[in-house]
Write an enzyme that holds these catalytic residues in place. Structure first.
Site, PDB file in Angstrom:
ATOM      1  N   GLU A 158       0.807  -1.223   0.000  1.00  9.76           N
ATOM      2  CA  GLU A 158       0.000   0.000   0.000  1.00  9.76           C
ATOM      3  C   GLU A 158       0.844   1.279   0.000  1.00  9.76           C
ATOM      4  O   GLU A 158       0.705   2.142   0.892  1.00  9.76           O
ATOM      5  CB  GLU A 158      -0.988  -0.030   1.171  1.00  9.76           C
ATOM      6  CG  GLU A 158      -1.955  -1.210   1.044  1.00  9.76           C
ATOM      7  CD  GLU A 158      -3.084  -1.237   2.063  1.00  9.76           C
ATOM      8  OE1 GLU A 158      -2.991  -0.518   3.073  1.00  9.76           O
ATOM      9  OE2 GLU A 158      -4.045  -1.995   1.843  1.00  9.76           O
ATOM     10  N   GLU A 269      -5.371  -8.333  -0.934  1.00  9.05           N
ATOM     11  CA  GLU A 269      -6.140  -8.122   0.296  1.00  9.05           C
ATOM     12  C   GLU A 269      -7.574  -7.765  -0.054  1.00  9.05           C
ATOM     13  O   GLU A 269      -7.814  -6.921  -0.920  1.00  9.05           O
ATOM     14  CB  GLU A 269      -5.564  -6.989   1.162  1.00  9.05           C
ATOM     15  CG  GLU A 269      -4.303  -7.304   1.928  1.00  9.05           C
ATOM     16  CD  GLU A 269      -3.901  -6.175   2.867  1.00  9.05           C
ATOM     17  OE1 GLU A 269      -4.813  -5.446   3.345  1.00  9.05           O
ATOM     18  OE2 GLU A 269      -2.700  -6.002   3.115  1.00  9.05           O
TER      19      GLU A 269
END
Length: 477
Positions: A158, A269
């Protein structure tokens, strides 16, 4: 009023790959050294079919991968070997997230999570590349090039969020370039990709960067949650979900699929929500959400990694409460939640999917076929604060063969719901071995015989499905 659906069993179906079984998520690398973590993953692999596992922090200081010894780098890959040896021994593989920054290479003291992982860029990119080349080369030497070519190397986690660095795209692309070059210097057929972003970000930009700069990009990875960008700042999880749309993740995956083009697309995810303390993670709501979301992602992705397989997880703190709303499919004691049982039902589906005609605001039906049987999967799902109730479902199927046997397995508020039974016990914080075993038994799927009407080449099913339920009907011919 009954809801009518139909399916023609004479028709040819489409191939139905179990893409969601490619990878499952976990928390932090050092957790993989725990015996209970390994026991739970072994069970998830055996019963749910997961083939890779992904977690943060393989390069963190607590793994001892690279430390400063008298101003010189000291490399130790013993702990990574312990983890990967275990994975290989049970027939699994790592989806290697290359994170976070060893303190010796850190350019700032920015950290994240309770275990204080450093998320700054390297102060010495050449030394970072040396680390990557050494560790990947070590894995090739230990496990063989044929094996490691089946692994995936994902650069960072991320990077578009300030929590995981400076969120600057040019800085990430520099890190990606150095990392990819180091991996490919070991073997050009090793798979490297990214950008591993939150909320489907930077996909087109990463591809453009790869093309313009001649950088390898073997796959696209990103993340999404149904709480992303819904509601307003300060809203709780229920409000965020209520502001979402019922098929938000499908719609986002469709966009990401178009952006990725011909490149393989892996969501590394996704979950019921991004809240690590969300009671719905423990409840049948999650099972209904999972069944619907997975089935809607077919044909869009090559991998769909649920976050996470276990509540053995320590980003905030390590909990002692058995059902605390953690991300996991199993709780800290290894008691399977309704979400786990949803993946168990999905794992049992056939590899051919047939068209189903009919629609409803909360009920969805899919029919898959194996060699001598079909499975009817039914979910009854709505977002929080949206209408949902008991629904009577009628499914008519035309087929060439008479059904010999039919059975049903159900996840709902009274079945496969160990949290509810734990609450009936008074919600004890610490469980005896006897109670753990009792709750595991409560969690189990129960197979019951089901009567079906079977005449003149037509099979008629009638069943009432409860709110936030998943029903799997298996018919043998």
């Amino acid at each position: 009023m009954p809801i009518a659906f139909s399916c023609d069993l004479h028709a040819s179906g489409a191939e139905f790959a179990h893409f969601w079984e490619h990878t499952v998520g976990s928390g932090h690398a050092t957790l993989a050294l725990r015996a209970d973590w390994q026991q739970q993953l072994s069970l998830a692999h055996a019963e749910l079919g997961f083939r890779h596992v992904r977690f943060h922090g393989i390069l963190d200081d607590d793994m001892g991968t690279m430390i400063d010894q008298n101003d010189q780098p000291l490399y130790s890959f013993f702990n990574t070997d312990q983890i990967f040896d275990f994975l290989v021994s049970i027939g699994m593989r790592p989806f290697v997230e290359l994170s976070f920054m060893p303190s010796m290479l850190a350019s700032t003291d920015q950290t994240i999570f309770r275990y204080r992982a450093n998320v700054s860029p390297p102060k010495d990119y050449e030394l970072w590349a040396t680390l990557i080349k050494k560790i990947v080369g070590h894995w090739v030497d230990r496990y063989g090039i044929a094996e490691v070519r089946e692994w995936f190397f994902e650069v960072w986690n991320e990077p578009n969020l300030n929590a995981f660095g400076d969120a600057k795209q040019d800085e990430y692309f520099k890190l990606y370039s150095k990392t990819a070059a180091a991996i490919k210097s070991v073997d050009r057929d090793l798979k490297v990709g990214g950008p591993a972003t939150a909320a489907n970000a930077w996909i087109e930009d990463t591809i453009q960067f790869s093309i313009e700069n001649g950088q390898p990009l073997d796959f696209i990875s990103t993340h999404h949650y149904p709480t992303d960008s819904f509601g307003k700042p300060g809203d709780d999880t229920v409000t965020q979900l209520a502001m979402s749309t019922r098929s938000a993740l499908r719609d986002e995956a469709q966009t990401a699929r178009k952006q990725a083009g011909d490149r393989p697309l892996y969501y590394t995810e996704w979950c019921t929500s991004s809240n690590p303390r969300d009671h719905m993670h423990d409840e049948p709501y999650a099972a209904a959400f999972i069944a619907k979301t997975v089935m809607e992602a077919r044909g869009l992705v090559q991998g769909y990694s649920y976050w996470t397989f276990s509540d053995i997880f320590e980003e905030n703190y390590f909990p002692s409460i058995p059902f605390h709303g953690g991300f996991g499919l199993m709780n800290i004691h290894g008691i399977p939640k309704p979400a786990y049982r949803a993946f168990e039902l999905l794992h049992a589906l056939g590899n051919e999917i047939l068209e189903v005609v009919g629609e409803h605001d909360t009920v969805d039906i899919w029919v898959t076929r194996a060699s001598s049987s079909i499975t009817v999967l039914i979910s009854n799902f709505a977002l929080p604060q949206h209408p949902i109730g008991d629904e009577e479902v009628h499914l008519t199927m035309r087929g060439p063969n008479l059904a010999k046997d039919a059975s049903v397995r159900v996840i709902d508020a009274t079945r496969c719901n160990p949290r509810a039974h734990w609450e009936e016990l008074g919600s004890p914080e610490y469980l005896s071995g006897e109670i753990v075993e009792r709750l595991k038994q409560t969690s189990r799927l129960r197979e019951e015989s089901l009567k079906v009407s079977n005449a003149s080449g037509t099979i008629d099913l009638a069943i009432v499905v409860k709110p936030y339920s998943v029903t799997a009907i298996n018919i043998v011919f």
